[in-house]
Motif scaffolding. Sequence first.
Motif, PDB file in Angstrom:
ATOM      1  N   ASN A  16       0.818  -1.217   0.000  1.00 25.78           N
ATOM      2  CA  ASN A  16       0.000   0.000   0.000  1.00 25.78           C
ATOM      3  C   ASN A  16       0.851   1.266   0.000  1.00 25.78           C
ATOM      4  O   ASN A  16       0.529   2.231  -0.694  1.00 25.78           O
ATOM      5  CB  ASN A  16      -0.947   0.004   1.210  1.00 25.78           C
ATOM      6  N   GLU A  35      11.387   3.369   4.996  1.00 23.16           N
ATOM      7  CA  GLU A  35      11.086   1.993   5.423  1.00 23.16           C
ATOM      8  C   GLU A  35      11.938   1.644   6.634  1.00 23.16           C
ATOM      9  O   GLU A  35      13.161   1.722   6.579  1.00 23.16           O
ATOM     10  CB  GLU A  35      11.338   1.010   4.274  1.00 23.16           C
ATOM     11  N   GLY A  36      11.277   1.237   7.713  1.00 22.10           N
ATOM     12  CA  GLY A  36      11.988   0.926   8.949  1.00 22.10           C
ATOM     13  C   GLY A  36      12.867  -0.313   8.855  1.00 22.10           C
ATOM     14  O   GLY A  36      13.917  -0.401   9.493  1.00 22.10           O
ATOM     15  N   GLY A  43       4.618  -6.800   3.802  1.00 23.98           N
ATOM     16  CA  GLY A  43       4.052  -8.143   3.697  1.00 23.98           C
ATOM     17  C   GLY A  43       4.356  -8.827   2.380  1.00 23.98           C
ATOM     18  O   GLY A  43       3.870  -9.935   2.140  1.00 23.98           O
ATOM     19  N   VAL A  62       0.280 -15.756  -2.174  1.00 29.99           N
ATOM     20  CA  VAL A  62      -0.756 -16.029  -3.177  1.00 29.99           C
ATOM     21  C   VAL A  62      -1.611 -14.769  -3.371  1.00 29.99           C
ATOM     22  O   VAL A  62      -2.051 -14.172  -2.382  1.00 29.99           O
ATOM     23  CB  VAL A  62      -1.641 -17.210  -2.723  1.00 29.99           C
ATOM     24  N   ALA A 244      10.447   5.808  11.108  1.00 25.72           N
ATOM     25  CA  ALA A 244       9.931   7.124  11.537  1.00 25.72           C
ATOM     26  C   ALA A 244       9.481   7.019  12.989  1.00 25.72           C
ATOM     27  O   ALA A 244       8.773   6.078  13.362  1.00 25.72           O
ATOM     28  CB  ALA A 244       8.758   7.512  10.642  1.00 25.72           C
ATOM     29  N   ASP A 256       1.647   4.237   5.924  1.00 26.21           N
ATOM     30  CA  ASP A 256       1.324   2.823   5.691  1.00 26.21           C
ATOM     31  C   ASP A 256       1.505   2.086   7.022  1.00 26.21           C
ATOM     32  O   ASP A 256       2.315   1.166   7.136  1.00 26.21           O
ATOM     33  CB  ASP A 256       2.245   2.272   4.593  1.00 26.21           C
ATOM     34  N   ASN A 401       7.756  -7.031  11.191  1.00 32.13           N
ATOM     35  CA  ASN A 401       6.966  -5.963  10.577  1.00 32.13           C
ATOM     36  C   ASN A 401       6.022  -5.401  11.641  1.00 32.13           C
ATOM     37  O   ASN A 401       5.077  -6.077  12.046  1.00 32.13           O
ATOM     38  CB  ASN A 401       6.172  -6.556   9.398  1.00 32.13           C
ATOM     39  N   ALA A 440      -3.424  -1.302   5.261  1.00 30.21           N
ATOM     40  CA  ALA A 440      -4.539  -2.255   5.257  1.00 30.21           C
ATOM     41  C   ALA A 440      -5.574  -1.925   6.328  1.00 30.21           C
ATOM     42  O   ALA A 440      -6.649  -2.523   6.341  1.00 30.21           O
ATOM     43  CB  ALA A 440      -4.002  -3.673   5.462  1.00 30.21           C
ATOM     44  N   GLY A 447      -4.662  -7.786   2.582  1.00 29.33           N
ATOM     45  CA  GLY A 447      -4.334  -8.451   1.317  1.00 29.33           C
ATOM     46  C   GLY A 447      -3.397  -7.574   0.507  1.00 29.33           C
ATOM     47  O   GLY A 447      -3.307  -6.356   0.728  1.00 29.33           O
ATOM     48  N   VAL A 448      -2.708  -8.223  -0.411  1.00 24.72           N
ATOM     49  CA  VAL A 448      -1.744  -7.505  -1.248  1.00 24.72           C
ATOM     50  C   VAL A 448      -2.452  -7.093  -2.536  1.00 24.72           C
ATOM     51  O   VAL A 448      -2.696  -7.922  -3.413  1.00 24.72           O
ATOM     52  CB  VAL A 448      -0.511  -8.395  -1.527  1.00 24.72           C
TER      53      VAL A 448
HETATM   54  C1  LIG Z   1       2.074 -14.683   7.292  1.00 26.80           C
HETATM   55  C2  LIG Z   1       1.269 -13.824   6.356  1.00 26.80           C
HETATM   56  C3  LIG Z   1       0.747 -14.377   5.199  1.00 26.80           C
HETATM   57  C4  LIG Z   1      -0.007 -13.596   4.316  1.00 26.80           C
HETATM   58  N1  LIG Z   1      -0.453 -14.149   3.163  1.00 26.80           N
HETATM   59  C5  LIG Z   1      -1.061 -13.362   2.241  1.00 26.80           C
HETATM   60  C6  LIG Z   1      -1.296 -13.864   0.949  1.00 26.80           C
HETATM   61  O1  LIG Z   1      -0.903 -14.989   0.611  1.00 26.80           O
HETATM   62  N2  LIG Z   1      -1.922 -13.051   0.056  1.00 26.80           N
HETATM   63  C7  LIG Z   1      -2.280 -11.761   0.378  1.00 26.80           C
HETATM   64  O2  LIG Z   1      -2.832 -11.049  -0.480  1.00 26.80           O
HETATM   65  N3  LIG Z   1      -2.017 -11.248   1.609  1.00 26.80           N
HETATM   66  C8  LIG Z   1      -1.412 -12.005   2.532  1.00 26.80           C
HETATM   67  N4  LIG Z   1      -1.055 -11.480   3.745  1.00 26.80           N
HETATM   68  C9  LIG Z   1      -1.517 -10.124   4.100  1.00 26.80           C
HETATM   69  C10 LIG Z   1      -0.686  -9.027   3.437  1.00 26.80           C
HETATM   70  O3  LIG Z   1       0.687  -9.302   3.579  1.00 26.80           O
HETATM   71  C11 LIG Z   1      -1.012  -7.646   4.053  1.00 26.80           C
HETATM   72  O4  LIG Z   1      -2.419  -7.469   4.124  1.00 26.80           O
HETATM   73  C12 LIG Z   1      -0.391  -6.541   3.228  1.00 26.80           C
HETATM   74  O5  LIG Z   1       1.013  -6.705   3.147  1.00 26.80           O
HETATM   75  C13 LIG Z   1      -0.707  -5.178   3.829  1.00 26.80           C
HETATM   76  O6  LIG Z   1       0.020  -4.198   3.113  1.00 26.80           O
HETATM   77  P1  LIG Z   1       0.374  -2.781   3.773  1.00 26.80           P
HETATM   78  O7  LIG Z   1       1.104  -2.008   2.755  1.00 26.80           O
HETATM   79  O8  LIG Z   1      -0.873  -2.191   4.342  1.00 26.80           O
HETATM   80  O9  LIG Z   1       1.295  -3.090   5.032  1.00 26.80           O
HETATM   81  P2  LIG Z   1       2.597  -3.972   5.180  1.00 26.80           P
HETATM   82  O10 LIG Z   1       2.776  -4.838   4.006  1.00 26.80           O
HETATM   83  O11 LIG Z   1       2.500  -4.600   6.509  1.00 26.80           O
HETATM   84  O12 LIG Z   1       3.792  -2.912   5.146  1.00 26.80           O
HETATM   85  C14 LIG Z   1       3.978  -1.949   6.147  1.00 26.80           C
HETATM   86  C15 LIG Z   1       5.412  -1.480   6.067  1.00 26.80           C
HETATM   87  O13 LIG Z   1       5.564  -0.314   6.872  1.00 26.80           O
HETATM   88  C16 LIG Z   1       6.807  -0.402   7.543  1.00 26.80           C
HETATM   89  N5  LIG Z   1       6.722   0.459   8.726  1.00 26.80           N
HETATM   90  C17 LIG Z   1       5.859   0.354   9.758  1.00 26.80           C
HETATM   91  N6  LIG Z   1       6.078   1.343  10.647  1.00 26.80           N
HETATM   92  C18 LIG Z   1       7.081   2.103  10.151  1.00 26.80           C
HETATM   93  C19 LIG Z   1       7.753   3.281  10.609  1.00 26.80           C
HETATM   94  N7  LIG Z   1       7.440   3.879  11.764  1.00 26.80           N
HETATM   95  N8  LIG Z   1       8.753   3.809   9.836  1.00 26.80           N
HETATM   96  C20 LIG Z   1       9.094   3.225   8.646  1.00 26.80           C
HETATM   97  N9  LIG Z   1       8.504   2.102   8.195  1.00 26.80           N
HETATM   98  C21 LIG Z   1       7.501   1.558   8.932  1.00 26.80           C
HETATM   99  C22 LIG Z   1       6.931  -1.857   7.878  1.00 26.80           C
HETATM  100  O14 LIG Z   1       8.285  -2.223   8.161  1.00 26.80           O
HETATM  101  C23 LIG Z   1       6.411  -2.489   6.587  1.00 26.80           C
HETATM  102  O15 LIG Z   1       7.444  -2.658   5.651  1.00 26.80           O
HETATM  103  C24 LIG Z   1      -0.266 -12.226   4.621  1.00 26.80           C
HETATM  104  C25 LIG Z   1       0.296 -11.655   5.760  1.00 26.80           C
HETATM  105  C26 LIG Z   1       1.072 -12.437   6.621  1.00 26.80           C
HETATM  106  C27 LIG Z   1       1.713 -11.804   7.826  1.00 26.80           C
END
Ligand SMILES: Cc1cc2nc3c(=O)[nH]c(=O)nc-3n(C[C@H](O)[C@H](O)[C@H](O)COP(=O)(O)OP(=O)(O)OC[C@H]3O[C@@H](n4cnc5c(N)ncnc54)[C@H](O)[C@@H]3O)c2cc1C
Length: 461
Positions: A16, A35-36, A43, A62, A244, A256, A401, A440, A447-448
């Motif tokens: 996201n 990115e921390g 994810g 997936v 951050a 995010d 994470n 998310a 989800g991704v």
């Molecule tokens: C074990 C597991 C299996 C999964 N399987 C699936 C799957 O197969 N298919 C699917 O679609 N989804 C799956 N998901 C869910 C999916 O990974 C997440 O819903 C998705 O990654 C959310 O995206 P996001 O960008 O909101 O957050 P995230 O992907 O969680 O990214 C957030 C980022 O922000 C960074 N961050 C946080 N705080 C700070 C800060 N203060 N300063 C700098 N950086 C920071 C974190 O390090 C991280 O890199 C799975 C999740 C897990 C844990």
Amino acid sequence: MSLVSLNAVVIGSGPNGLTAAIRLALAGHKVTVLEGSTTIGGGARSAGLTLPDFVHDICSTVYPMGISSPAFEQFPLARYGLEWVHSAAPLAHPLADGTAVVLERSLDSTANALGPDGETWRKLFEPFAQAWPSLRHDVLAPPIHFPKHPILMTKLARLGFMPARSFAGKWFRGTRARALFAGMATHSILPLEDRFSSAIAVVYAAVGHSLGWPIARGGAQKLADALAGYLISLGGTIRTGVRAQSLPKADIVMCDVTPRQFLALTADSLPVSYRKALQRYRYGPGVFKMDWALDGPIPWRAVECTRAATVHVGGSLEEIAEWEAHFAGRPFVILVQPSLFDPSRAPAGKHTAWAYCHVPNGSMGDYSDAIESQIERFAPGFRRRILARSVLSPSALEQHNPNLIGGDIVGGAMDISQFFLRPTRSLYRTPLRGVYLCSASTPPGGGVHGMCGYNAARLLE
Ligand SMILES: Cc1cc2nc3c(=O)[nH]c(=O)nc-3n(C[C@H](O)[C@H](O)[C@H](O)COP(=O)(O)OP(=O)(O)OC[C@H]3O[C@@H](n4cnc5c(N)ncnc54)[C@H](O)[C@@H]3O)c2cc1C
């Protein structure tokens, strides 16, 4: 392209965050992602969790929602290394009698194998599957919009609002269709008796029969790297290892992160009412995840299980419902075996797999024996194939994470009260000028797919 170029900082490089960053860069803004972690992707990251030359995905693998994402579709991600790989069938679900029920790409083949429930399966899911290439725009849009498919969206809401257990009881007579549906409904991470637990199953069936549930060749990291490559080509910058601690000074700040982290980032600068609303936001169950390096493919008793990248391991609807409601009995295990379809993930003849089960948020329990025993039940000899294992408890996941609060993988419970107005009724907007949430924890949720970031960044156009 916006007329004024502003300085934008995105906190977090999950799917996201990166999608929001791309959208802002496309609008002409100067974008920096912080990115921390030392690696990008949140994810969608891969790492060598077990032995040399085995590639594991720390979180997601997936991508039914990834291939459905209007954002990913607009970006030239193939040019930056993303290649979708499909298993022959999206999903297999072994049963105690030694057979398996399979969600095939073909609705006909799926229906034909469901005996008395085949015709109902077709009637229920065919309209959604046929419309999915266009319907996905409605499903992944912010909750308040004028839908392109009002009739189908109303039907989806009517079906989706049903508890999965009542849905299966009402529509299906046989154990096979009931089990298949129940397994898909667990992706709601709600008890199957909860209202709204059916919605994800209906959507996942539609995607399975329409676009499929692909994986990314080479691992989840390839998806994150493709987003990052495109962002950099647009002039964006990514700084890793920078966590951050407070809101950076910039014209636009996209976060995010989940509400709990946002509260920490903003200290006392939020109005009390908004702060209280964020404090009321609830996180859902966590997951307990295992990764394996294997000496060979998983020896499923039901050979159909080798045709699907995703295997739902838990038997009947009743068994699944018991685990998802009470974490009692045998765990319902969601298993992924990517190297069967993408040999680049393991040395020749060897394989990778991961599996998780839902557990209470923050649980300190060790579920590794229960998970492996459940797999062994449907694949006798599985344990003998294990060369090495990695275990990620909810707290270990959160260490990887910080968005995975207590092991919650979707940024907060996705029940009916938190699905539409997520994390508050202001959705992506916060009371702070220029500061937005895009994780998310905003619609359309976990989800991704990048659509939380995409929808948030669109507010600035
Ligand atoms: C074990 C597991 C299996 C999964 N399987 C699936 C799957 O197969 N298919 C699917 O679609 N989804 C799956 N998901 C869910 C999916 O990974 C997440 O819903 C998705 O990654 C959310 O995206 P996001 O960008 O909101 O957050 P995230 O992907 O969680 O990214 C957030 C980022 O922000 C960074 N961050 C946080 N705080 C700070 C800060 N203060 N300063 C700098 N950086 C920071 C974190 O390090 C991280 O890199 C799975 C999740 C897990 C844990």
